[in-house]
Design an enzyme around this catalytic site. Structure first.
Site, PDB file in Angstrom:
ATOM      1  N   SER A   7       0.843  -1.198   0.000  1.00  0.00           N
ATOM      2  CA  SER A   7       0.000   0.000   0.000  1.00  0.00           C
ATOM      3  C   SER A   7       0.872   1.239   0.000  1.00  0.00           C
ATOM      4  O   SER A   7       1.644   1.476   0.936  1.00  0.00           O
ATOM      5  CB  SER A   7      -0.894   0.009   1.232  1.00  0.00           C
ATOM      6  OG  SER A   7      -1.525   1.270   1.337  1.00  0.00           O
ATOM      7  N   HIS A  30      -1.271  -1.213  -4.179  1.00  0.00           N
ATOM      8  CA  HIS A  30      -2.544  -0.847  -3.562  1.00  0.00           C
ATOM      9  C   HIS A  30      -2.578   0.670  -3.367  1.00  0.00           C
ATOM     10  O   HIS A  30      -1.693   1.246  -2.722  1.00  0.00           O
ATOM     11  CB  HIS A  30      -2.663  -1.585  -2.228  1.00  0.00           C
ATOM     12  CG  HIS A  30      -3.960  -1.390  -1.527  1.00  0.00           C
ATOM     13  ND1 HIS A  30      -5.091  -2.126  -1.809  1.00  0.00           N
ATOM     14  CD2 HIS A  30      -4.312  -0.553  -0.526  1.00  0.00           C
ATOM     15  CE1 HIS A  30      -6.071  -1.750  -1.014  1.00  0.00           C
ATOM     16  NE2 HIS A  30      -5.631  -0.793  -0.221  1.00  0.00           N
ATOM     17  N   ASP A  32      -4.720   3.804  -1.975  1.00  0.00           N
ATOM     18  CA  ASP A  32      -5.831   4.180  -1.095  1.00  0.00           C
ATOM     19  C   ASP A  32      -6.322   5.581  -1.434  1.00  0.00           C
ATOM     20  O   ASP A  32      -5.618   6.566  -1.218  1.00  0.00           O
ATOM     21  CB  ASP A  32      -5.367   4.139   0.364  1.00  0.00           C
ATOM     22  CG  ASP A  32      -5.168   2.713   0.854  1.00  0.00           C
ATOM     23  OD1 ASP A  32      -6.114   1.922   0.732  1.00  0.00           O
ATOM     24  OD2 ASP A  32      -4.062   2.405   1.344  1.00  0.00           O
ATOM     25  N   MET A  34      -8.859   8.414  -0.457  1.00  0.00           N
ATOM     26  CA  MET A  34      -9.700   8.836   0.676  1.00  0.00           C
ATOM     27  C   MET A  34     -10.173  10.266   0.445  1.00  0.00           C
ATOM     28  O   MET A  34      -9.399  11.111  -0.005  1.00  0.00           O
ATOM     29  CB  MET A  34      -8.890   8.776   1.972  1.00  0.00           C
ATOM     30  CG  MET A  34      -8.283   7.408   2.265  1.00  0.00           C
ATOM     31  SD  MET A  34      -7.537   7.388   3.898  1.00  0.00           S
ATOM     32  CE  MET A  34      -6.630   5.835   3.838  1.00  0.00           C
ATOM     33  N   HIS A  63      -8.298   1.277  -4.003  1.00  0.00           N
ATOM     34  CA  HIS A  63      -9.247   1.071  -2.904  1.00  0.00           C
ATOM     35  C   HIS A  63      -9.902   2.416  -2.610  1.00  0.00           C
ATOM     36  O   HIS A  63      -9.266   3.302  -2.045  1.00  0.00           O
ATOM     37  CB  HIS A  63      -8.466   0.529  -1.697  1.00  0.00           C
ATOM     38  CG  HIS A  63      -9.280   0.377  -0.460  1.00  0.00           C
ATOM     39  ND1 HIS A  63      -8.697   0.179   0.774  1.00  0.00           N
ATOM     40  CD2 HIS A  63     -10.617   0.363  -0.248  1.00  0.00           C
ATOM     41  CE1 HIS A  63      -9.650   0.061   1.695  1.00  0.00           C
ATOM     42  NE2 HIS A  63     -10.818   0.186   1.099  1.00  0.00           N
ATOM     43  N   MET A  65     -12.052   4.754  -0.691  1.00  0.00           N
ATOM     44  CA  MET A  65     -12.736   5.027   0.582  1.00  0.00           C
ATOM     45  C   MET A  65     -13.374   6.396   0.434  1.00  0.00           C
ATOM     46  O   MET A  65     -12.928   7.396   1.009  1.00  0.00           O
ATOM     47  CB  MET A  65     -11.718   4.982   1.732  1.00  0.00           C
ATOM     48  CG  MET A  65     -11.315   3.558   2.084  1.00  0.00           C
ATOM     49  SD  MET A  65      -9.760   3.481   2.983  1.00  0.00           S
ATOM     50  CE  MET A  65      -8.627   3.502   1.592  1.00  0.00           C
ATOM     51  N   MET A 134     -11.935  -5.511   5.492  1.00  0.00           N
ATOM     52  CA  MET A 134     -11.056  -4.612   6.247  1.00  0.00           C
ATOM     53  C   MET A 134     -10.749  -5.230   7.608  1.00  0.00           C
ATOM     54  O   MET A 134     -11.669  -5.652   8.317  1.00  0.00           O
ATOM     55  CB  MET A 134     -11.727  -3.247   6.447  1.00  0.00           C
ATOM     56  CG  MET A 134     -11.893  -2.408   5.194  1.00  0.00           C
ATOM     57  SD  MET A 134     -10.365  -2.043   4.312  1.00  0.00           S
ATOM     58  CE  MET A 134      -9.393  -1.182   5.555  1.00  0.00           C
ATOM     59  N   GLY A 139      -9.034   4.269   6.944  1.00  0.00           N
ATOM     60  CA  GLY A 139      -8.699   5.680   7.124  1.00  0.00           C
ATOM     61  C   GLY A 139      -7.217   5.946   7.345  1.00  0.00           C
ATOM     62  O   GLY A 139      -6.716   6.955   6.884  1.00  0.00           O
ATOM     63  N   PHE A 140      -6.539   5.035   8.016  1.00  0.00           N
ATOM     64  CA  PHE A 140      -5.138   5.294   8.351  1.00  0.00           C
ATOM     65  C   PHE A 140      -4.303   4.024   8.271  1.00  0.00           C
ATOM     66  O   PHE A 140      -4.811   2.929   8.553  1.00  0.00           O
ATOM     67  CB  PHE A 140      -5.035   5.876   9.764  1.00  0.00           C
ATOM     68  CG  PHE A 140      -5.774   7.176   9.908  1.00  0.00           C
ATOM     69  CD1 PHE A 140      -5.189   8.382   9.542  1.00  0.00           C
ATOM     70  CD2 PHE A 140      -7.093   7.183  10.356  1.00  0.00           C
ATOM     71  CE1 PHE A 140      -5.893   9.578   9.634  1.00  0.00           C
ATOM     72  CE2 PHE A 140      -7.812   8.379  10.451  1.00  0.00           C
ATOM     73  CZ  PHE A 140      -7.209   9.578  10.091  1.00  0.00           C
ATOM     74  N   GLY A 141      -3.031   4.183   7.908  1.00  0.00           N
ATOM     75  CA  GLY A 141      -2.098   3.073   7.941  1.00  0.00           C
ATOM     76  C   GLY A 141      -1.575   2.890   9.360  1.00  0.00           C
ATOM     77  O   GLY A 141      -1.798   3.733  10.238  1.00  0.00           O
ATOM     78  N   ASP A 172      -6.981  -6.157   4.421  1.00  0.00           N
ATOM     79  CA  ASP A 172      -6.301  -4.865   4.398  1.00  0.00           C
ATOM     80  C   ASP A 172      -6.373  -4.248   5.793  1.00  0.00           C
ATOM     81  O   ASP A 172      -7.471  -4.035   6.323  1.00  0.00           O
ATOM     82  CB  ASP A 172      -7.001  -3.968   3.367  1.00  0.00           C
ATOM     83  CG  ASP A 172      -6.362  -2.592   3.233  1.00  0.00           C
ATOM     84  OD1 ASP A 172      -5.273  -2.369   3.784  1.00  0.00           O
ATOM     85  OD2 ASP A 172      -6.971  -1.731   2.551  1.00  0.00           O
ATOM     86  N   GLY A 173      -5.190  -3.984   6.353  1.00  0.00           N
ATOM     87  CA  GLY A 173      -5.128  -3.322   7.651  1.00  0.00           C
ATOM     88  C   GLY A 173      -4.395  -4.154   8.684  1.00  0.00           C
ATOM     89  O   GLY A 173      -4.850  -5.232   9.056  1.00  0.00           O
ATOM     90  N   GLY A 174      -3.217  -3.686   9.087  1.00  0.00           N
ATOM     91  CA  GLY A 174      -2.456  -4.377  10.129  1.00  0.00           C
ATOM     92  C   GLY A 174      -1.875  -5.707   9.689  1.00  0.00           C
ATOM     93  O   GLY A 174      -1.508  -6.529  10.523  1.00  0.00           O
ATOM     94  N   SER A 195       2.557  -0.363   6.136  1.00  0.00           N
ATOM     95  CA  SER A 195       3.706  -0.101   7.004  1.00  0.00           C
ATOM     96  C   SER A 195       4.651  -1.301   7.076  1.00  0.00           C
ATOM     97  O   SER A 195       5.863  -1.118   7.213  1.00  0.00           O
ATOM     98  CB  SER A 195       3.244   0.316   8.405  1.00  0.00           C
ATOM     99  OG  SER A 195       2.216  -0.509   8.868  1.00  0.00           O
TER     100      SER A 195
HETATM  101  C1  DX5 Z   1      -6.290   1.839   5.601  1.00  0.00           C
HETATM  102  C2  DX5 Z   1      -5.897   1.498   4.199  1.00  0.00           C
HETATM  103  C3  DX5 Z   1      -4.808   0.503   4.102  1.00  0.00           C
HETATM  104  C4  DX5 Z   1      -3.499   0.947   4.724  1.00  0.00           C
HETATM  105  C5  DX5 Z   1      -2.951  -0.265   5.413  1.00  0.00           C
HETATM  106  O1  DX5 Z   1      -7.536   2.423   5.622  1.00  0.00           O
HETATM  107  O2  DX5 Z   1      -6.996   0.978   3.469  1.00  0.00           O
HETATM  108  O3  DX5 Z   1      -4.591   0.078   2.760  1.00  0.00           O
HETATM  109  O4  DX5 Z   1      -2.546   1.411   3.825  1.00  0.00           O
HETATM  110  O5  DX5 Z   1      -1.827   0.092   6.124  1.00  0.00           O
HETATM  111  P1  DX5 Z   1      -1.124  -0.924   7.135  1.00  0.00           P
HETATM  112  O6  DX5 Z   1      -0.728  -2.124   6.350  1.00  0.00           O
HETATM  113  O7  DX5 Z   1       0.004  -0.128   7.670  1.00  0.00           O
HETATM  114  O8  DX5 Z   1      -2.175  -1.273   8.190  1.00  0.00           O
HETATM  115 ZN    ZN Z   2      -6.550   0.052   1.493  1.00  0.00          ZN
END
Ligand code: DX5
Ligand code: ZN
Length: 227
Positions: A7, A30, A32, A34, A63, A65, A134, A139-141, A172-174, A195
């Site tokens: 991402s 990927h 994002d 937003m 993606h 959002m 998700m 919203g945030f990485g 997607d996420g963490g 990340s």
């Molecule tokens: C969050 C995004 C993700 C984000 C994931 O809303 O949709 O794609 O980049 O970041 P990590 O892998 O750091 O959780």
């Molecule tokens: Zn995403």
């Protein structure tokens, strides 16, 4: 084989072409999008996707959002995205939208926030090329992986098998070296990592490591027997 989609939310936005190059060999990038309405954050839109699509050979997994994806998603296909994901919570007519994305030549994908169940959408699955579950609030990485999403991943994999669908199941996420095996065991086959890839010293090596972990976990998984 597991697909790993770095991402670029965690990349350096001033050097996107180089950051794409740093993860060469990834299946998709990927992206994002937003809008500061659907989620409380603002990133990038159609012009940047257009430029990035020209700057890299790696296909773009957009993606969205954003509010009103019915209006905006087709423009991301025209901008060069190979896959476009809209959120079901924001779409007015998800079937019509998925068909439009496919008709324009991209893979159609639908995302579910953590609080959105899969069951009401069982009959829609044949309209999709990918479903995104998700594993954090969008919203945030850099947020912590939500383990409580694993049963939803499992139930979705069961539905895919029940209907004999060629549907990719993305998380997607963490997603990191510490969580990717659990996702693969539960039934995911496409993994977004922000990340965990761009925070690593060598992003390409991080992708390879994540892929190896996911492949090993998939080989032993209940759902992959005979796949
Ligand atoms: C969050 C995004 C993700 C984000 C994931 O809303 O949709 O794609 O980049 O970041 P990590 O892998 O750091 O959780
Ligand atoms: Zn995403």
């Amino acid at each position: 084989m597991a697909q790993i989609n770095p991402s670029i939310l965690s990349a350096d936005f001033a050097r996107l072409a180089e950051e794409a190059e740093a993860v060469r060999g990834s299946d998709w990038l990927h992206v994002d999008v937003m809008d500061n309405h659907f989620v409380p954050n603002l990133t990038l839109g159609v012009p940047i996707v257009e430029s990035l699509a020209r700057a890299t050979d790696t296909p773009l997994d957009c993606h969205l959002m954003i509010e009103d994806p019915d209006r905006w998603a087709p423009q991301y296909v025209e901008a060069g995205a190979g896959s476009v994901t809209f959120h079901v919570e924001a779409a007015a007519a998800p079937v019509r939208l998925a068909r439009e994305i496919r008709a324009k030549g991209a893979r159609a994908s639908m995302a579910l926030k953590p609080g959105t169940p899969i069951e009401p959408f069982e009959d829609l699955l044949p309209e999709l090329d990918m479903l995104l579950i998700m594993t954090v609030e969008p919203g945030f990485g850099g947020q912590a992986f939500l383990d409580i999403m694993l049963p939803k991943i499992r139930r979705t994999r069961e539905l895919i098998d029940k209907h004999g669908l060629e549907l990719w199941l993305q998380v997607d996420g963490g997603v990191s070296a510490g969580t990717i095996e659990r996702c693969a065991e539960a039934g995911a086959d496409v993994f977004v990592a922000g990340s965990a890839v761009y925070g690593a010293e060598d992003p390409a090596e991080a992708v390879a490591k994540l892929r190896a972990l996911a492949d090993a976990a998939t080989a032993d998984a209940w759902w992959a027997c005979g796949h």
